[in-house]
Design a protein around this motif. Structure first.
Motif: not given
Length: 163
Positions: A84-87, A104-106, A116-130
């Motif tokens: 619901r919030m975070g990962l 990123i947890d909130a 692929l091929g590296r340990a990088r993960t991307w996340a598109l995220a936001n919260n209520a106040d921006g």
């Protein structure tokens, strides 16, 4: 004797309530790690197995309380799942799950992908106040997260919706 037989047959043939685990499992995403395939299914969780091999089921409640989640599989085998919030993440093929405890947890996660091929993960995220809106990444399989691109509050709410 006949009434006992009828009673016994009636009890054996009486309908019982059906039990199940949500709707029909519909594949939402396929992820590969070597010869192992992970199939994310709506309202069921993840099925893990290989062609001609045994399959196992990771129940959605084991991952998080969200039935419709985003998932990503990192090159090193780390599995990410939005909550619901975070990962939440698993480093042992889904046997145990833990919450990501960083900036990123909130945030509400709207997109999630691993390179692929590296340990990088991307996340598109936001919260209520921006204040947390933007594109975040982790280069260490989710141990830490950095905001790579900050989006203004008005842009985040327009593009991502509100939390």
């Amino acid at each position: 004797m006949a009434s006992a037989l009828a009673l016994g047959l009636g009890m054996m043939l009486a309908p019982e309530a059906a039990q199940g685990h949500g709707a029909v499992p519909i594949a939402q995403q396929l992820m590969w790690r070597g010869n192992t395939m992970l199939v994310q299914a709506s309202y069921w969780g993840v099925f893990v197995g290989s062609d001609g091999g045994d399959w196992r089921w990771i129940c959605e409640e084991a991952m998080s309380g969200v039935q419709s989640r985003l998932m990503s599989l990192c090159t090193d085998g780390t599995i990410f799942a939005s909550d619901r919030m975070g990962l939440r993440l698993s480093r042992d093929s889904g046997c145990s799950w833990e919450s990501v405890t960083s900036d990123i947890d909130a945030l509400v996660i709207y997109g999630l992908v691993s390179e692929l091929g590296r340990a990088r993960t991307w996340a598109l995220a936001n919260n209520a106040d921006g204040s947390g809106n933007g594109l975040w990444s982790s280069d260490d399989s989710g141990r830490s997260w950095q905001r790579r691109y900050a989006m203004p509050a008005h842009v985040g709410s327009a593009l991502l919706g509100s939390a």
